[in-house]
Design a protein around this motif. Sequence first.
Motif, PDB file in Angstrom:
ATOM      1  N   ALA A  19       0.840  -1.197   0.000  1.00 37.58           N
ATOM      2  CA  ALA A  19       0.000   0.000   0.000  1.00 37.58           C
ATOM      3  C   ALA A  19       0.879   1.253   0.000  1.00 37.58           C
ATOM      4  O   ALA A  19       0.604   2.239  -0.694  1.00 37.58           O
ATOM      5  CB  ALA A  19      -0.930  -0.011   1.207  1.00 37.58           C
ATOM      6  N   GLU A  20       1.957   1.232   0.779  1.00 33.58           N
ATOM      7  CA  GLU A  20       2.882   2.360   0.823  1.00 33.58           C
ATOM      8  C   GLU A  20       3.568   2.533  -0.523  1.00 33.58           C
ATOM      9  O   GLU A  20       3.711   3.655  -1.024  1.00 33.58           O
ATOM     10  CB  GLU A  20       3.916   2.124   1.926  1.00 33.58           C
ATOM     11  N   ARG A  21       3.980   1.424  -1.118  1.00 29.89           N
ATOM     12  CA  ARG A  21       4.600   1.493  -2.441  1.00 29.89           C
ATOM     13  C   ARG A  21       3.624   2.053  -3.467  1.00 29.89           C
ATOM     14  O   ARG A  21       4.004   2.832  -4.344  1.00 29.89           O
ATOM     15  CB  ARG A  21       5.079   0.101  -2.881  1.00 29.89           C
ATOM     16  N   ALA A  22       2.366   1.639  -3.385  1.00 31.74           N
ATOM     17  CA  ALA A  22       1.351   2.152  -4.313  1.00 31.74           C
ATOM     18  C   ALA A  22       1.173   3.661  -4.117  1.00 31.74           C
ATOM     19  O   ALA A  22       1.032   4.415  -5.096  1.00 31.74           O
ATOM     20  CB  ALA A  22       0.030   1.422  -4.106  1.00 31.74           C
ATOM     21  N   GLY A  23       1.195   4.112  -2.862  1.00 31.76           N
ATOM     22  CA  GLY A  23       1.096   5.549  -2.595  1.00 31.76           C
ATOM     23  C   GLY A  23       2.273   6.308  -3.178  1.00 31.76           C
ATOM     24  O   GLY A  23       2.102   7.369  -3.793  1.00 31.76           O
ATOM     25  N   HIS A  24       3.472   5.753  -2.986  1.00 34.83           N
ATOM     26  CA  HIS A  24       4.666   6.382  -3.566  1.00 34.83           C
ATOM     27  C   HIS A  24       4.594   6.377  -5.093  1.00 34.83           C
ATOM     28  O   HIS A  24       4.992   7.354  -5.736  1.00 34.83           O
ATOM     29  CB  HIS A  24       5.939   5.673  -3.103  1.00 34.83           C
ATOM     30  N   ALA A  25       4.110   5.302  -5.657  1.00 38.83           N
ATOM     31  CA  ALA A  25       4.000   5.214  -7.115  1.00 38.83           C
ATOM     32  C   ALA A  25       3.018   6.252  -7.642  1.00 38.83           C
ATOM     33  O   ALA A  25       3.275   6.898  -8.668  1.00 38.83           O
ATOM     34  CB  ALA A  25       3.580   3.806  -7.530  1.00 38.83           C
ATOM     35  N   GLU A  26       1.885   6.434  -6.937  1.00 39.65           N
ATOM     36  CA  GLU A  26       0.914   7.439  -7.372  1.00 39.65           C
ATOM     37  C   GLU A  26       1.508   8.838  -7.260  1.00 39.65           C
ATOM     38  O   GLU A  26       1.305   9.677  -8.142  1.00 39.65           O
ATOM     39  CB  GLU A  26      -0.361   7.325  -6.534  1.00 39.65           C
ATOM     40  N   GLN A  27       2.250   9.088  -6.181  1.00 40.38           N
ATOM     41  CA  GLN A  27       2.887  10.386  -6.015  1.00 40.38           C
ATOM     42  C   GLN A  27       3.941  10.598  -7.107  1.00 40.38           C
ATOM     43  O   GLN A  27       4.023  11.676  -7.696  1.00 40.38           O
ATOM     44  CB  GLN A  27       3.537  10.487  -4.632  1.00 40.38           C
ATOM     45  N   SER A  28       4.732   9.590  -7.410  1.00 41.01           N
ATOM     46  CA  SER A  28       5.733   9.685  -8.475  1.00 41.01           C
ATOM     47  C   SER A  28       5.071   9.909  -9.825  1.00 41.01           C
ATOM     48  O   SER A  28       5.572  10.681 -10.658  1.00 41.01           O
ATOM     49  CB  SER A  28       6.588   8.421  -8.519  1.00 41.01           C
TER      50      SER A  28
END
Length: 161
Positions: free
Chosen positions: A43-52
């Motif tokens: 979930a954290e990786r997905a959040g970072h991916a969306e931010q990126s």
Amino acid sequence: MNLVSLIPAKYRLIATGLLLAAVAGAGAALVWWGLAPRIDLHAERAGHAEQSLAEARQLIKLQAGVLATQQSQIGAVTEIERQMRALGQDITRNAQDHSRAIEELKRNDQVVADYLHGVVPAALGRLYERPETTDPRTYRGPALLPAGSVPAAGPASGAGQ
């Protein structure tokens, strides 16, 4: 004696079901306990991916604006270069025209110099013949100022004062 023999027969099926449910619940809890950090990590990786992704889209918009500006500047520079070439051609053409004019003036100056070094044709001399230029006695004209002294000052008149 075993544990199953302590439970009456009519409740053994329910006890077995409860035991299986408890084992399944414990297994699910164990699985959840093992997978929860991974789920959180994903979930954290997905959040970072969306931010990126949002940052990348913003960067792409910025780069598109920069490219559009550069293209317009390239167009302006190209137009300036075209005008400079046209001006260069005009300057070259004018320089050639000036060179031809200077050469013509030099030729004409040489013709005039050759003419002036020669003898004045008699017909031209008679055309402009005047006594002032042909008679040496008339070279000097009469004196323009009287030879006497300056006249004495007269009485001052009242006018103008």
